[in-house]
Design an enzyme around this catalytic site. Sequence first.
Site, PDB file in Angstrom:
ATOM      1  N   GLY A 124       0.820  -1.221  -0.082  1.00 54.00           N
ATOM      2  CA  GLY A 124       0.089  -0.005   0.089  1.00 54.00           C
ATOM      3  C   GLY A 124       0.846   1.235   0.046  1.00 54.00           C
ATOM      4  O   GLY A 124       0.258   2.260   0.477  1.00 54.00           O
ATOM      5  N   ASN A 144      -5.971   3.210 -12.040  1.00 51.35           N
ATOM      6  CA  ASN A 144      -5.041   2.391 -11.893  1.00 51.35           C
ATOM      7  C   ASN A 144      -3.708   2.887 -12.047  1.00 51.35           C
ATOM      8  O   ASN A 144      -3.653   3.677 -13.246  1.00 51.35           O
ATOM      9  CB  ASN A 144      -5.460   1.083 -12.604  1.00 51.35           C
ATOM     10  N   HIS A 185       0.226   1.675 -13.171  1.00 54.71           N
ATOM     11  CA  HIS A 185       1.027   0.170 -13.782  1.00 54.71           C
ATOM     12  C   HIS A 185       2.463   0.986 -13.873  1.00 54.71           C
ATOM     13  O   HIS A 185       2.873   2.005 -14.430  1.00 54.71           O
ATOM     14  CB  HIS A 185       0.555   0.091 -15.063  1.00 54.71           C
TER      15      HIS A 185
END
Length: 226
Positions: A13, A108, A110
């Site tokens: 996290g 998201n 990446h």
Amino acid sequence: MTLPVAVLVSGSGSNLQAIIDRIEDGVLAARITAVVSNKADAYALTRAHTHGIPAVVLPHAAFPDRAAYDAALLAAVRDSGAEAVVLAGFMRLLGADFVAAYRDRILNIHPALLPAFPGLAAQGQAAGYGVTIAGATVHFVDEKMDNGPIVIQAAVPAFPDDDAQSLGGRIMSLEHRIYPQALHWLATGRLSLHGRKTRLAPASVAPADIQDVMPCLVSPALETGF
């Protein structure tokens, strides 16, 4: 006004922490309604507890199939009051029903310059391929892996002796800046989608100094506070 978001996690996290930090600094116009993990031992849950954020564990192995898991995940996110979703190291593909429920409101990150090196172990893929430039991408989520429209990318140097760990560390230092920035743009209504292209509405915000990290390129440019 702040945007209520749910953050989905599977691991340490660190990007969750970067988002929490910018919220607590008062520069990111969002609030986290829940942190949801598919792994009970994810350190991201400890980060949530430390900052008083509700945390939910939904182990995917406890559900008979993907559809059942996705339904429970969607219910947990909706019950939290979230209006958007952030994937911060969530190691599962979202099903079509989930994506449809939060269409154009799921982000998201990446660790590669998409469309290069999608999928798992992108840092190792890039290092093994011998690239000279690597980086990270924040994108909207659709039904395909690492496929949605790009919001922001950050590029860093890659060297011949890099491996996944060394290159990944260089990339991560910028992940922690571009992800909160992208979420802030979403939260303040400055992002719009035109097919595959994401447009950022201008604002009278001073650019941030990014050379304190390393030689890098970020586009669109980071703004003050990020």
